[in-house]
Design a protein around this motif. Structure first.
Motif, PDB file in Angstrom:
ATOM      1  N   ASN A  47     -11.291  19.568  -7.632  1.00 14.70           N
ATOM      2  CA  ASN A  47     -12.133  18.961  -8.667  1.00 14.70           C
ATOM      3  C   ASN A  47     -12.756  19.969  -9.612  1.00 14.70           C
ATOM      4  OD1 ASN A  47     -11.599  16.386  -7.844  1.00 14.70           O
ATOM      5  ND2 ASN A  47     -13.374  16.253  -6.525  1.00 14.70           N
ATOM      6  N   ALA A  50     -12.968  19.240 -13.600  1.00  8.38           N
ATOM      7  CA  ALA A  50     -12.534  17.859 -13.788  1.00  8.38           C
ATOM      8  C   ALA A  50     -13.500  17.146 -14.728  1.00  8.38           C
ATOM      9  CB  ALA A  50     -12.458  17.145 -12.447  1.00  8.38           C
ATOM     10  N   THR A  52     -12.367  15.958 -18.265  1.00 12.67           N
ATOM     11  CA  THR A  52     -11.666  15.031 -19.152  1.00 12.67           C
ATOM     12  C   THR A  52     -10.531  14.364 -18.390  1.00 12.67           C
ATOM     13  OG1 THR A  52     -12.137  16.537 -20.979  1.00 12.67           O
ATOM     14  CG2 THR A  52     -10.519  14.840 -21.382  1.00 12.67           C
ATOM     15  N   THR A  53     -10.363  13.070 -18.609  1.00  9.43           N
ATOM     16  CA  THR A  53      -9.288  12.333 -17.952  1.00  9.43           C
ATOM     17  C   THR A  53      -8.190  12.002 -18.958  1.00  9.43           C
ATOM     18  OG1 THR A  53     -10.255  10.154 -18.367  1.00  9.43           O
ATOM     19  CG2 THR A  53     -10.932  11.295 -16.332  1.00  9.43           C
ATOM     20  N   HIS A  54      -7.034  11.634 -18.425  1.00  6.53           N
ATOM     21  CA  HIS A  54      -5.908  11.247 -19.275  1.00  6.53           C
ATOM     22  C   HIS A  54      -6.258  10.007 -20.098  1.00  6.53           C
ATOM     23  CE1 HIS A  54      -1.778  10.896 -20.565  1.00  6.53           C
ATOM     24  NE2 HIS A  54      -1.749   9.652 -20.145  1.00  6.53           N
ATOM     25  N   GLU A  56      -9.189   9.145 -21.237  1.00  9.61           N
ATOM     26  CA  GLU A  56     -10.067   9.548 -22.341  1.00  9.61           C
ATOM     27  C   GLU A  56      -9.273  10.210 -23.457  1.00  9.61           C
ATOM     28  OE1 GLU A  56     -13.990  10.475 -19.572  1.00  9.61           O
ATOM     29  OE2 GLU A  56     -12.884  12.125 -20.467  1.00  9.61           O
ATOM     30  N   TYR A  72      -2.613  20.105 -19.620  1.00  9.58           N
ATOM     31  CA  TYR A  72      -2.668  19.540 -18.271  1.00  9.58           C
ATOM     32  C   TYR A  72      -2.497  20.706 -17.303  1.00  9.58           C
ATOM     33  CZ  TYR A  72      -2.248  14.993 -20.441  1.00  9.58           C
ATOM     34  OH  TYR A  72      -2.479  13.870 -21.204  1.00  9.58           O
ATOM     35  N   VAL A  97      -7.137  18.918 -18.971  1.00  6.42           N
ATOM     36  CA  VAL A  97      -7.110  17.771 -18.063  1.00  6.42           C
ATOM     37  C   VAL A  97      -6.583  18.241 -16.712  1.00  6.42           C
ATOM     38  CG1 VAL A  97      -6.231  15.447 -17.675  1.00  6.42           C
ATOM     39  CG2 VAL A  97      -6.697  16.211 -20.006  1.00  6.42           C
ATOM     40  N   ASP A 102      -7.159  13.591 -11.546  1.00  5.71           N
ATOM     41  CA  ASP A 102      -6.834  12.381 -12.301  1.00  5.71           C
ATOM     42  C   ASP A 102      -5.388  11.969 -12.010  1.00  5.71           C
ATOM     43  OD1 ASP A 102      -6.674  10.331 -14.127  1.00  5.71           O
ATOM     44  OD2 ASP A 102      -6.755  11.610 -15.898  1.00  5.71           O
ATOM     45  N   ASP A 103      -5.219  10.853 -11.308  1.00  5.14           N
ATOM     46  CA  ASP A 103      -3.877  10.388 -10.942  1.00  5.14           C
ATOM     47  C   ASP A 103      -3.045   9.994 -12.164  1.00  5.14           C
ATOM     48  OD1 ASP A 103      -4.329  10.813  -8.254  1.00  5.14           O
ATOM     49  OD2 ASP A 103      -5.090   8.781  -7.918  1.00  5.14           O
ATOM     50  N   GLU A 104      -3.685   9.450 -13.192  1.00  6.96           N
ATOM     51  CA  GLU A 104      -2.949   9.093 -14.414  1.00  6.96           C
ATOM     52  C   GLU A 104      -2.392  10.342 -15.098  1.00  6.96           C
ATOM     53  OE1 GLU A 104      -4.787   6.451 -17.265  1.00  6.96           O
ATOM     54  OE2 GLU A 104      -5.982   5.571 -15.655  1.00  6.96           O
ATOM     55  N   ALA A 105      -3.165  11.414 -15.096  1.00  8.09           N
ATOM     56  CA  ALA A 105      -2.708  12.664 -15.700  1.00  8.09           C
ATOM     57  C   ALA A 105      -1.523  13.221 -14.917  1.00  8.09           C
ATOM     58  CB  ALA A 105      -3.846  13.680 -15.742  1.00  8.09           C
TER      59      ALA A 105
END
Length: 146
Positions: A47, A50, A52-54, A56, A72, A97, A102-105
């Motif tokens: 973490n 951690a 910014t997320t994908h 966002e 990334y 990111v 972040d699982d989406e990233a």
């Protein structure tokens, strides 16, 4: 979750190795070993950074300067550390990111790298580049500041 378990397992392995080495050597050797273990724990913590997320990043407008260069990365990656060092102070202009937070990233990185979580994956003006030369990223960041 998977990355936290790997991180914890590596930390335990380092601690066990330090314990066995400490039993065979003098007590002062524990100080540099402890410092190394703490540094490695911080450097590879899933973490770390951690912010910014994908989601966002994809919600940003096309004209937003934070969307110009998206990097990334993951903690503990020597190639990510190399890129961060080589960018110097320009790295603050990029959006970072963390794929372990972040699982989406992570899914996005896999989608552009034939199913692999190869980092750093840098998105420059909408095009993904896997482990690009730092000069390319630096030039792109400099162009966005003009």
């Amino acid at each position: 979750m998977r990355s936290r378990l790997v991180w914890l397992a590596l930390l335990v392995v380092f601690a066990v190795i330090a314990w066995f080495v400490a039993e065979d050597t003098t007590w002062w050797w524990l100080v540099p070993q402890g410092a190394f273990i703490l540094f490695y724990a911080w450097w590879s913590y899933p973490n770390r950074g951690a912010t910014t997320t994908h989601a966002e990043v994809t919600a940003l407008d096309e004209g937003d300067p934070r969307r110009r260069v998206i990097i990334y990365w993951r903690p503990g990656c020597m190639y990510c550390s190399r890129l961060r060092r080589r960018l110097g102070s320009a790295r603050r202009s990029a959006t970072w990111v963390n794929i372990w937070a972040d699982d989406e990233a992570a899914a996005f990185v896999r989608s552009v790298n034939q199913g692999n979580e190869t980092v750093p994956t840098v998105v420059l003006e909408g095009e993904a580049h896997t482990n690009p030369p730092p000069e390319l990223v630096r030039d792109s960041l400099a162009a966005g500041l003009r």
